[in-house]
Design an enzyme around this catalytic site. Structure first.
Site, PDB file in Angstrom:
ATOM      1  N   HIS A 188       6.192  -0.255  -8.289  1.00 21.04           N
ATOM      2  CA  HIS A 188       4.775   0.105  -8.400  1.00 21.04           C
ATOM      3  C   HIS A 188       4.379   1.101  -7.311  1.00 21.04           C
ATOM      4  O   HIS A 188       3.763   2.143  -7.593  1.00 21.04           O
ATOM      5  CB  HIS A 188       3.926  -1.164  -8.287  1.00 21.04           C
ATOM      6  CG  HIS A 188       2.451  -0.933  -8.386  1.00 21.04           C
ATOM      7  ND1 HIS A 188       1.724  -1.215  -9.519  1.00 21.04           N
ATOM      8  CD2 HIS A 188       1.545  -0.450  -7.485  1.00 21.04           C
ATOM      9  CE1 HIS A 188       0.450  -0.906  -9.326  1.00 21.04           C
ATOM     10  NE2 HIS A 188       0.312  -0.448  -8.084  1.00 21.04           N
ATOM     11  N   GLU A 189       4.737   0.792  -6.074  1.00 20.91           N
ATOM     12  CA  GLU A 189       4.321   1.656  -4.964  1.00 20.91           C
ATOM     13  C   GLU A 189       5.008   3.016  -5.023  1.00 20.91           C
ATOM     14  O   GLU A 189       4.387   4.053  -4.731  1.00 20.91           O
ATOM     15  CB  GLU A 189       4.601   0.972  -3.620  1.00 20.91           C
ATOM     16  CG  GLU A 189       3.919  -0.383  -3.445  1.00 20.91           C
ATOM     17  CD  GLU A 189       2.432  -0.355  -3.753  1.00 20.91           C
ATOM     18  OE1 GLU A 189       1.771   0.654  -3.436  1.00 20.91           O
ATOM     19  OE2 GLU A 189       1.936  -1.348  -4.328  1.00 20.91           O
ATOM     20  N   GLU A 201      -4.140   3.032 -10.640  1.00 19.14           N
ATOM     21  CA  GLU A 201      -3.499   1.720 -10.570  1.00 19.14           C
ATOM     22  C   GLU A 201      -2.959   1.251 -11.921  1.00 19.14           C
ATOM     23  O   GLU A 201      -1.925   0.593 -11.989  1.00 19.14           O
ATOM     24  CB  GLU A 201      -4.479   0.689 -10.009  1.00 19.14           C
ATOM     25  CG  GLU A 201      -4.884   0.939  -8.566  1.00 19.14           C
ATOM     26  CD  GLU A 201      -3.696   0.923  -7.601  1.00 19.14           C
ATOM     27  OE1 GLU A 201      -2.612   0.455  -7.979  1.00 19.14           O
ATOM     28  OE2 GLU A 201      -3.877   1.387  -6.465  1.00 19.14           O
ATOM     29  N   HIS A 257       3.446   5.569  -7.253  1.00 20.46           N
ATOM     30  CA  HIS A 257       2.279   6.244  -6.680  1.00 20.46           C
ATOM     31  C   HIS A 257       2.653   7.492  -5.883  1.00 20.46           C
ATOM     32  O   HIS A 257       1.776   8.318  -5.608  1.00 20.46           O
ATOM     33  CB  HIS A 257       1.530   5.295  -5.746  1.00 20.46           C
ATOM     34  CG  HIS A 257       0.609   4.343  -6.434  1.00 20.46           C
ATOM     35  ND1 HIS A 257      -0.337   4.742  -7.339  1.00 20.46           N
ATOM     36  CD2 HIS A 257       0.477   2.986  -6.324  1.00 20.46           C
ATOM     37  CE1 HIS A 257      -1.016   3.683  -7.755  1.00 20.46           C
ATOM     38  NE2 HIS A 257      -0.543   2.610  -7.161  1.00 20.46           N
ATOM     39  N   MET A 310       0.844  -1.194   0.000  1.00 14.96           N
ATOM     40  CA  MET A 310       0.000   0.000   0.000  1.00 14.96           C
ATOM     41  C   MET A 310       0.872   1.234   0.000  1.00 14.96           C
ATOM     42  O   MET A 310       1.793   1.366   0.811  1.00 14.96           O
ATOM     43  CB  MET A 310      -0.909  -0.006   1.237  1.00 14.96           C
ATOM     44  CG  MET A 310      -1.800   1.223   1.332  1.00 14.96           C
ATOM     45  SD  MET A 310      -2.904   1.369  -0.091  1.00 14.96           S
ATOM     46  CE  MET A 310      -3.121   3.147  -0.177  1.00 14.96           C
TER      47      MET A 310
END
Length: 823
Positions: free
Chosen positions: A380-381, A403, A384, A346
């Site tokens: 990926h994180e 996403e 963000h 997350m």
């Protein structure tokens, strides 16, 4: 669940005879498939009774008052929060783990109103004069008296009814004190338990996305309701506290607790807020004056499991700073590996939380796949941190952009730190082909939908699916390839800089990309092109008539007889200039795509099944990973159909003939499995070779895996199995073995200190062919002391993937559904 197909004895015997040669087997399989598909289509009225009781229709709930609606009104906007939380890591007199806290939120009135709606879920409030909260004015504003307050369970609101209206443009402060359960439900502010040298440890952590911040403290819990957060954590003296900002003060209030205060966050959404209280340790680096820390269990860090994550984090952040042309906006980057975490990871701003398997890597024990997963999830994180955190979606209907974008650029970040992997090629397997099979169903949905279609928390959760992640990545990759990566990145930079600390809708990005591609010869706008990919479901099949030169397209469906209820506003999927023709020798990706396209076209009855199967005839000469992976994924469909029929034997014989040269190739390349292949794709392909060879009965493969596993059983402290092959060998050996092998794997699972090793063993134990072992294993998933809650669902899925476990898992889920759903 896959259907169980039964074919007639005559068809089966015919196929056994035809199985003498590969080509004839292909024809036989295609005939059996087409006949059986026709038999199982059914007719109206043929449906068998399920024995279930019909459920009477329920009256839909009709909202009347403001608190009946799931969306917040636009009358108030939060400015700042001051949140203090105190998690108790020991149970109270009622044997409950709890947390207490108090919170004040300063908000501005935008529209005149006498009502305050703020999200709160499962919190018990301290009452003040019969009310759940206290209200005060800021500056010259006078706060109206509170007439009454109440909680609404359905829409998860604390409602504050005022005696008069709030003044437009004025600011007010709402103060609450509350208590909540520090449950083990993996949502909101929750607890995680783990064993450390035989001693049970408890930590408190959080997962706010998408609608769980309201379980930790009262808040305006929507992504557009951005604010600054000042957080204070009260915790036991032998623990550390973490949040999004740097620690600025830690005071020992008395002999038992410490009060830790953190620097205020930038303006951000509630869903990326995070808190952790634990006894973990950390390793750190200061890359370009940015504090980077990896937090985990002390033993894991002492074993070097955090070193790889620490090495690549700084480099990936620097890559994104250049790619976005925007500086990382925080003073630190913490990443923490948690024993219990429902998602893979997350992107909490400044405190990214991970499953242990997604952050920890042991260079001696972990596989190449483990290493790639760590790199990919971190990339990926961190993507963000800009796209999603700095600039945030207005509402969850555009989740795909958040996403899907991170799922695309994660490949770019990994490619920067691991250029020899050629990771960008893998998007074909991991995203494009994966989502083709889902988006070709009549039950698919568009990437983006109207805001009013996504309201309830359950509807928001449904948006976190393969369409949002995988199709989002595939479509954005297509756009980037079309515009060119430099132009695409330039548009992103413009978009991020204009909307920093604010919210957007997906069309805002199209506008900025349009601005930077004015010099390109594009016959229509980015907006018009992308609408056809984002506002309608599915993708086209393009037909070229080689005689007339005519080109046509239509919505591609795997089941051409299925009915699509969702109508499209467009006549075409896209413009025909998107077509590309390759005249040169076929590349690895083209070979993989031809195989995948052929099987999809066959399932849709556009080409004969035999033609699709013929694309696999050359595989005995194929040595590259991506075509093999594509072929095996498609052949798995036929394996699932025929695994209980007489056709299964010929199919296995055909696969054995195709895989044996690849298996023998790796026997030579690895000097009889004593060396690791040099190329990244070869490391993956040897796994496929061993897996399929053992499954199809290549005797030398079965002897090798059984020998390795027996050696390990004889000396548990010395595992002779190559790291990359462990998952395959464990599964194959347990499948070929019995109770002794299973019980040994369970014992090693319980002792495993490396999360990825535990994960391999947990999946492998589902491979046994002994029904009572599978039933016992299913029962274990109900006991969190045996199988963690975060792993229960995937364990049941692994058992269901076993042909023997499939009906057992189905019966188990039906029998235990109430318990599983509640947990």
């Amino acid at each position: 669940m896959g259907k169980v197909y039964n074919i007639s004895k005559n068809v089966g015997l015919g196929l056994l005879v035809l199985g003498v040669s590969a080509a004839v087997t292909i024809i036989g399989l295609s005939i059996a498939y087409d006949k059986q598909r026709a038999k199982t289509q059914g007719k109206p009225g043929d449906e068998a009774s399920t024995g279930s009781t019909s459920i009477p229709p329920t009256t839909p709930f009709t909202p009347k008052d403001p608190w009946d609606y799931y969306r917040l009104p636009d009358s108030l906007v939060p400015l700042t929060y001051n949140v203090t939380l105190w998690p108790r890591l020991k149970p109270d007199a009622d044997n409950m783990y709890i947390f207490t806290g108090h919170s004040s939120v300063v908000f501005r009135c935008k529209k005149e109103t006498d009502l305050i709606l703020i999200h709160a879920n499962n919190l018990n409030f301290t009452m003040y004069g019969g009310n759940h909260a206290k209200l005060s004015g800021r500056g010259e504003a006078a706060a109206p008296a509170i007439r009454s307050t109440w909680l609404v369970v359905r829409t998860q609101y604390l409602v504050v009814q005022l005696s008069s209206k709030l003044a437009v443009g004025k600011s007010y402060e709402l103060y609450t004190e509350f208590r909540g359960e520090l449950a083990d439900d993996l949502e909101g502010f929750y607890r995680s338990e783990y064993m450390d040298d035989g001693v049970k440890k408890v930590l408190a952590t959080s997962q706010m996305q998408a609608t769980y911040a309201r379980k930790a403290f009262p808040c305006f819990d929507e992504p557009a309701m951005k604010a600054n957060f000042s957080v204070t954590i009260i915790h036991e003296r032998n623990t550390i506290a973490l949040s999004n900002g740097k620690e600025i003060e830690s005071i020992r209030e008395n002999v038992t607790v410490t009060v830790t205060t953190f620097e205020p966050t930038p303006k951000m959404s509630t869903y990326i807020l995070a808190f952790v209280v634990c006894e973990f340790s950390y390793i750190q680096s200061n890359s370009s004056n940015l504090l980077i820390r990896i937090w985990a269990r002390r033993k894991a860090l002492n074993d070097g499991q955090g070193n790889y994550a620490l090495t690549i984090t700084g480099a990936i952040l620097q890559f994104y700073e250049r790619y976005y042309n925007a500086t990382y906006p925080l003073s630190k980057s913490d990443q923490i590996a948690l024993p219990d975490f429902n998602a893979g990871a997350m992107e909490n701003w400044g405190l990214v939380t991970y499953r242990e398997t997604a952050l920890l890597y042991d260079s001696n024990l972990s596989s190449t796949g483990n290493k790639e997963r760590v790199a990919t999830v971190i990339s990926h994180e961190l993507a963000h941190m800009w796209f999603g955190n700095l600039v945030t979606l207005q509402w969850w209907n555009d989740l795909w952009l958040n996403e899907g974008f991170a799922s695309y650029v994660e490949y770019l970040g990994v490619d920067y730190v691991e250029p020899t992997w050629n990771i960008k090629d893998y998007i074909i397997l991991y995203d494009v082909q994966k989502v083709f099979a889902i988006d070709a169903l009549a039950s698919s949905h568009p990437l983006s939908c109207k805001e009013e279609e996504v309201n309830m928390p359950a509807q928001i959760s449904e948006m976190f699916n393969a369409i949002s992640y995988n199709k989002g990545a595939a479509v954005l990759r297509m756009l980037s390839e079309f515009l060119s990566e430099p132009v695409f990145a330039k548009g992103l930079s413009s978009y991020l800089n204009e909307f920093a600390y604010n919210n957007t809708v997906h069309t805002d990005l199209w506008g900025h990309l349009q601005q930077v591609c004015q010099n390109l010869h594009v016959p229509c706008t980015v907006h018009d092109i992308m609408n056809r990919w984002t506002l309608q479901m599915g993708f086209p099949v393009v037909t070229i008539n080689t005689t007339t030169g005519g080109v046509s397209q239509k919505h591609f469906l795997l089941d051409p007889d299925s009915k699509v209820d969702r109508l499209s506003q467009f006549n075409l999927f896209t413009y025909l200039y998107w077509l590309f023709f390759f005249c040169q020798a076929l590349s690895v990706m083209n070979r993989a795509q031809i195989i995948d396209d052929a099987f999809n076209l066959a399932r849709a009855k556009i080409i004969p099944t035999a033609l699709a199967l013929r694309t696999t005839e050359y595989l005995s000469k194929e040595r590259d990973y991506i075509p093999w992976a594509s072929a095996l994924r498609n052949l798995q469909y036929y394996i699932l159909m025929f695994d209980r029929t007489e056709v299964y034997g010929p199919l296995q014989a055909y696969l054995k003939k195709q895989i044996k040269p690849l298996f023998e190739n790796f026997e030579i390349l690895t000097a009889n499995w004593t060396k690791t292949p040099i190329e990244h794709t070869d490391q993956y392909n040897q796994i496929k070779a061993v897996w399929v060879a053992c499954r199809t009965g290549v005797e030398s493969c079965r002897k090798q895996v059984s020998s390795w596993f027996r050696q390990w059983m004889g000396s548990p402290d010395h595992n002779p199995i190559p790291s990359d092959l462990k998952a395959t060998v464990y599964c194959s050996a347990i499948s070929l073995g019995g109770v002794e092998e299973w019980d040994f794997a369970w014992k090693m699972f319980q002792k495993a200190s490396l999360a990825s090793e535990a994960s391999r063993l947990r999946s492998a134990m589902a491979c046994t062919k002994t029904p009572w072992l599978l039933n016992r294993y299913l029962e274990y998933t109900l006991d969190p002391n045996k199988i963690r809650k975060q792993d229960a669902t995937s364990t049941i899925q692994s058992i269901a993937n076993n042909v023997i476990g499939m009906p057992l898992a189905w019966n188990f889920v039906r029998a235990k559904w109430s318990y599983i759903f509640q947990q």
